[in-house]
Enzyme design. Structure first.
Site, PDB file in Angstrom:
ATOM      1  N   TYR A  28     -17.598  -1.666 -14.313  1.00 64.05           N
ATOM      2  CA  TYR A  28     -17.844  -1.210 -12.949  1.00 64.05           C
ATOM      3  C   TYR A  28     -19.337  -1.205 -12.630  1.00 64.05           C
ATOM      4  O   TYR A  28     -19.788  -1.827 -11.669  1.00 64.05           O
ATOM      5  CB  TYR A  28     -17.311   0.222 -12.762  1.00 64.05           C
ATOM      6  CG  TYR A  28     -15.829   0.413 -12.935  1.00 64.05           C
ATOM      7  CD1 TYR A  28     -15.015   0.681 -11.833  1.00 64.05           C
ATOM      8  CD2 TYR A  28     -15.223   0.362 -14.182  1.00 64.05           C
ATOM      9  CE1 TYR A  28     -13.641   0.894 -11.981  1.00 64.05           C
ATOM     10  CE2 TYR A  28     -13.850   0.567 -14.345  1.00 64.05           C
ATOM     11  CZ  TYR A  28     -13.072   0.828 -13.241  1.00 64.05           C
ATOM     12  OH  TYR A  28     -11.722   1.027 -13.393  1.00 64.05           O
ATOM     13  N   GLY A  87      -8.296   7.860 -11.317  1.00 68.13           N
ATOM     14  CA  GLY A  87      -8.588   8.347  -9.975  1.00 68.13           C
ATOM     15  C   GLY A  87      -7.686   7.669  -8.957  1.00 68.13           C
ATOM     16  O   GLY A  87      -7.162   8.282  -8.039  1.00 68.13           O
ATOM     17  N   ASP A 139      -7.237  -0.887 -23.524  1.00 65.41           N
ATOM     18  CA  ASP A 139      -7.396   0.523 -23.156  1.00 65.41           C
ATOM     19  C   ASP A 139      -8.616   1.135 -23.848  1.00 65.41           C
ATOM     20  O   ASP A 139      -9.296   2.002 -23.287  1.00 65.41           O
ATOM     21  CB  ASP A 139      -6.153   1.335 -23.529  1.00 65.41           C
ATOM     22  CG  ASP A 139      -4.994   1.108 -22.564  1.00 65.41           C
ATOM     23  OD1 ASP A 139      -5.240   0.603 -21.451  1.00 65.41           O
ATOM     24  OD2 ASP A 139      -3.850   1.414 -22.928  1.00 65.41           O
ATOM     25  N   GLU A 199      -4.885   0.320  -7.805  1.00 68.04           N
ATOM     26  CA  GLU A 199      -4.818  -0.542  -6.636  1.00 68.04           C
ATOM     27  C   GLU A 199      -3.514  -1.326  -6.504  1.00 68.04           C
ATOM     28  O   GLU A 199      -3.516  -2.502  -6.135  1.00 68.04           O
ATOM     29  CB  GLU A 199      -5.995  -1.521  -6.665  1.00 68.04           C
ATOM     30  CG  GLU A 199      -6.013  -2.523  -7.827  1.00 68.04           C
ATOM     31  CD  GLU A 199      -6.659  -2.049  -9.111  1.00 68.04           C
ATOM     32  OE1 GLU A 199      -6.952  -2.888  -9.977  1.00 68.04           O
ATOM     33  OE2 GLU A 199      -6.880  -0.826  -9.267  1.00 68.04           O
ATOM     34  N   HIS A 217     -12.705   2.272  -2.781  1.00 70.15           N
ATOM     35  CA  HIS A 217     -12.633   1.429  -3.974  1.00 70.15           C
ATOM     36  C   HIS A 217     -11.275   0.725  -4.042  1.00 70.15           C
ATOM     37  O   HIS A 217     -11.197  -0.498  -4.236  1.00 70.15           O
ATOM     38  CB  HIS A 217     -12.861   2.289  -5.224  1.00 70.15           C
ATOM     39  CG  HIS A 217     -12.910   1.518  -6.496  1.00 70.15           C
ATOM     40  ND1 HIS A 217     -14.088   0.990  -6.988  1.00 70.15           N
ATOM     41  CD2 HIS A 217     -11.940   1.167  -7.376  1.00 70.15           C
ATOM     42  CE1 HIS A 217     -13.825   0.342  -8.128  1.00 70.15           C
ATOM     43  NE2 HIS A 217     -12.521   0.444  -8.385  1.00 70.15           N
ATOM     44  N   GLU A 218     -10.191   1.496  -3.862  1.00 70.96           N
ATOM     45  CA  GLU A 218      -8.855   0.895  -3.987  1.00 70.96           C
ATOM     46  C   GLU A 218      -8.573  -0.084  -2.847  1.00 70.96           C
ATOM     47  O   GLU A 218      -7.943  -1.122  -3.052  1.00 70.96           O
ATOM     48  CB  GLU A 218      -7.779   1.983  -4.058  1.00 70.96           C
ATOM     49  CG  GLU A 218      -7.955   3.029  -5.162  1.00 70.96           C
ATOM     50  CD  GLU A 218      -8.245   2.452  -6.547  1.00 70.96           C
ATOM     51  OE1 GLU A 218      -7.843   1.305  -6.822  1.00 70.96           O
ATOM     52  OE2 GLU A 218      -8.887   3.143  -7.353  1.00 70.96           O
ATOM     53  N   GLN A 221      -1.501  -1.457 -15.820  1.00 73.87           N
ATOM     54  CA  GLN A 221      -2.811  -1.974 -16.240  1.00 73.87           C
ATOM     55  C   GLN A 221      -3.241  -1.274 -17.536  1.00 73.87           C
ATOM     56  O   GLN A 221      -3.079  -0.055 -17.637  1.00 73.87           O
ATOM     57  CB  GLN A 221      -3.855  -1.708 -15.140  1.00 73.87           C
ATOM     58  CG  GLN A 221      -5.133  -2.494 -15.344  1.00 73.87           C
ATOM     59  CD  GLN A 221      -6.156  -2.224 -14.230  1.00 73.87           C
ATOM     60  OE1 GLN A 221      -6.333  -1.086 -13.786  1.00 73.87           O
ATOM     61  NE2 GLN A 221      -6.833  -3.251 -13.777  1.00 73.87           N
ATOM     62  N   HIS A 267     -10.157  -3.360  -3.660  1.00 68.85           N
ATOM     63  CA  HIS A 267      -9.399  -4.146  -4.642  1.00 68.85           C
ATOM     64  C   HIS A 267      -8.392  -5.092  -3.977  1.00 68.85           C
ATOM     65  O   HIS A 267      -7.944  -6.060  -4.612  1.00 68.85           O
ATOM     66  CB  HIS A 267      -8.633  -3.213  -5.584  1.00 68.85           C
ATOM     67  CG  HIS A 267      -9.360  -2.897  -6.850  1.00 68.85           C
ATOM     68  ND1 HIS A 267      -9.888  -3.872  -7.673  1.00 68.85           N
ATOM     69  CD2 HIS A 267      -9.635  -1.714  -7.457  1.00 68.85           C
ATOM     70  CE1 HIS A 267     -10.441  -3.303  -8.729  1.00 68.85           C
ATOM     71  NE2 HIS A 267     -10.316  -1.995  -8.617  1.00 68.85           N
ATOM     72  N   GLU A 285     -13.909  -5.305 -11.239  1.00 66.74           N
ATOM     73  CA  GLU A 285     -14.471  -3.975 -10.964  1.00 66.74           C
ATOM     74  C   GLU A 285     -15.895  -3.995 -10.422  1.00 66.74           C
ATOM     75  O   GLU A 285     -16.242  -3.195  -9.560  1.00 66.74           O
ATOM     76  CB  GLU A 285     -14.376  -3.103 -12.217  1.00 66.74           C
ATOM     77  CG  GLU A 285     -12.941  -2.817 -12.656  1.00 66.74           C
ATOM     78  CD  GLU A 285     -12.098  -2.102 -11.597  1.00 66.74           C
ATOM     79  OE1 GLU A 285     -12.640  -1.635 -10.583  1.00 66.74           O
ATOM     80  OE2 GLU A 285     -10.867  -2.027 -11.791  1.00 66.74           O
TER      81      GLU A 285
END
Length: 613
Positions: free
Chosen positions: A384, A269, A376, A272, A296-297, A137, A300, A319
């Protein structure tokens, strides 16, 4: 030129042809730091006659291309700094609408492939074996597979990976056994099957001296043996989180849910990747953000992996919804007050991102234009937290969390297995709440979606859990030099680690405290001895901001001993802004650059105004 659909991809538009399946063979060469690759793409034609197609590549050496087994001529277009090089393929025959063609490319990755980080044995916990991991990603998959590297295209995949026999390979797929490599008795071939269609950015590979432990009926945790038992303990709540998520949004469709703890240079962090969430080892240091990251993951698995943004301009669909779901899991496992508290912290993160970019920077739009922009460079908390703020605002307008979760669940069911745009999301919102269109028409959509800076509405969050943090922050910022004696260790006794983090975040938002205040804070609270990464990072930034010179080496140490962007970039920026130590920040970056992840090197180079090469 970029695809008509996706400004971050050269590949043929998914309206012309679309990849349905990838069959991948890899030979992992640690000595040369390359993957020898062969990929067969099953491509379905969606126009009347397809005589050519374009795939995304980046720094790949292409040896041959075949279509249905026949040699196909190909050319490489001009190289672009972050989009890579288009691979133009001429079909040896015409393919008609509705037909499928198997395009097979034999190739090799570059040692500098942006998706891959090759670690020496010294950079691992065990110090015995090398290690490889990928991070595709947003648009890095093209550096390890020639493909339609756009989230608008989804496909299943099968992979066979040859590795030295003392190492283990895992991928973002269901494990399908392993066998001896018939070409080399010192190697094993690991096989993987991903039957659920997913975008290229979710293809992931790790090769290392890995072990695993079972942590639930459909979950294992993977890491080097030095951390595996600690990781199994820390991630023991995974199944209850999965069940909570399923209760909110329906069945988990990916089969296995494993977690892999990476070496410290992993820049995020978590990531996913289906069937195999990647997690930073900073979570193992008693870090209370662990449950947030895993919630969070896990979220996803529905928002992002099942329903996907069509291009990176609509990243907030991934997000914003995932943060909303993550906090609903927190609400179910903790309380509504906890959700409100987390949302307040998120608003502060958003404010910090907006301050860093500048309030008029178009990258702070919820839906930014990414024409000629490296995705990026656009990465921040904006998609988010601005995304969450919009969803929370709509929740308040439309009848509360239960009512709005009904929409979220229905939205996921409708758009599962597809990639969508913000307009498609909004159209369905208006359809689902057709009896409340008058309320939705009053929302200032332009201000929310297409205007930089903070959102047009600041939600009124319940401050119950934050009040003690706010009061302690006020006490420090309003204290006179003679009042410093009133502070004692007891100030933190009733605060959870989440609240201590919030307190430090609040102080960071104020103008820098005088140095004597920060020294007193260390005397009474002893933050220097904290192993919690969230506390350490904020505390060290606070110290450097107040020009405590003794803290500079500690700040740079934390910035380089792990590679999570959330910590490393702000710490480097803080030291860089301390003029006396600006050169030291640059020197430390240059010294450690070779051990950093390629994405981190690129972004830190910009932060510190250093040439990336």
């Amino acid at each position: 030129m970029a695809s008509s659909q996706d400004p971050c991809s050269y590949a043929s538009s998914s309206s012309r042809c679309t990849t349905r399946h990838l069959n991948l063979h890899y030979n992992v060469d640690f000595e040369r730091r390359v993957l020898g690759g062969r990929v067969a793409l099953t491509v379905e034609v969606l126009e009347d006659h397809l005589s050519s197609m374009t795939l995304d590549t980046r720094d790949l050496k292409i040896f041959s291309v075949k279509a249905n087994g026949q040699d196909a001529s190909f050319t490489m277009g001009p190289k672009h700094s972050f989009m890579g090089t288009p691979l133009e393929i001429s079909m040896p025959f015409d393919v008609s609408r509705g037909q499928q063609v198997i395009v097979e490319v034999t190739y090799e990755t570059a040692p500098t492939a942006s998706a891959l980080q090759w670690l020496t044995p010294e950079q691992t916990a065990g110090k015995q074996h090398p290690y490889l991991f990928s991070q595709c990603q947003a648009n890095h998959c093209r550096s390890m597979i020639p493909c339609q590297d756009t989230p608008s295209v989804k496909h299943s995949y099968y992979a066979q990976v040859s590795v030295p026999k003392e190492l283990v390979a895992v991928m973002s797929a269901v494990r399908d056994g392993h066998k001896a490599d018939p070409a080399d008795s010192n190697r094993l071939i690991y096989r993987f099957r991903q039957p659920v269609a997913m975008p290229s950015y979710l293809i992931a590979i790790v090769v290392g001296a890995l072990e695993s432990r079972e942590i639930g009926p459909r979950s294992r945790v993977w890491s080097e043996k030095e951390f595996v038992d600690k990781a199994a303990f820390e991630f023991s709540e995974t199944e209850s989180m999965l069940k909570t998520a399923e209760g909110l949004v329906g069945p988990y469709v990916w089969g296995q849910y494993d977690i892999l703890v990476l070496p410290p240079s992993f820049p995020y962090g978590g990531m996913e990747n289906p069937c195999l969430t990647f997690a930073t080892p900073t979570l193992l240091a008693g870090d209370r953000s662990l449950s947030n990251v895993i919630a969070h993951e896990i979220s996803h698995s529905w928002t992002g992996n099942l329903v996907t943004n069509k291009t990176w301009e609509h990243f907030w669909l991934n997000e914003g919804h995932t943060v909303y779901l993550e906090r609903m899991i927190g609400r179910a496992l903790e309380s509504e007050q906890f959700r409100q508290f987390q949302a307040m912290g998120g608003w502060k993160d958003l404010q910090e991102s907006v301050n860093t970019f500048g309030a008029s920077n178009p990258l702070t739009n919820l839906v930014p234009s990414l024409t000629d922009v490296d995705p990026d460079d656009a990465f921040s908390s904006v998609p988010y937290e601005k995304g969450f703020a919009l969803l929370y605002h709509l929740e308040e307008l439309l009848g509360g969390p239960e009512v709005f979760m009904g929409f979220i669940k229905s939205y996921i069911q409708l758009f599962a297995y597809s990639s969508i745009t913000t307009d498609e999301w909004k159209d369905y919102l208006f359809t689902y709440f057709q009896d409340k269109v008058d309320i939705l028409n009053k929302v200032d959509w332009t201000a929310w979606m297409n205007t930089p800076g903070m959102p047009p509405v600041k939600p009124q969050y319940d401050t119950t859990m934050a009040d003690a943090c706010i009061a302690l922050c006020d006490k420090w910022t309003k204290a006179g030099e003679g009042d410093l004696g009133v502070f004692t260790a007891a100030d933190l006794k009733t605060l959870s680690s989440h609240q201590v983090i919030e307190f430090l975040s609040l102080v960071l938002q104020e103008k820098p405290l005088p140095l004597s205040y920060v020294k007193r804070m260390q005397e009474v609270y002893d933050f220097n001895s904290s192993t919690n990464s969230e506390i350490r990072a904020r505390w060290l930034r606070l110290c450097v901001k107040s020009r405590w010179e003794e803290a500079v080496p500690r700040a740079l140490q934390m910035a380089t001993e792990q590679g999570r962007m959330k910590y490393t970039r702000p710490l480097f920026r803080e030291v860089y802004n301390f003029e006396k130590y600006r050169e030291e920040a640059v020197r430390m970056f240059k010294t450690n650059r070779d051990t950093m992840h390629p994405v981190m090197v690129g972004l830190l180079s910009k932060d510190l105004k250093v040439d990336a090469s």
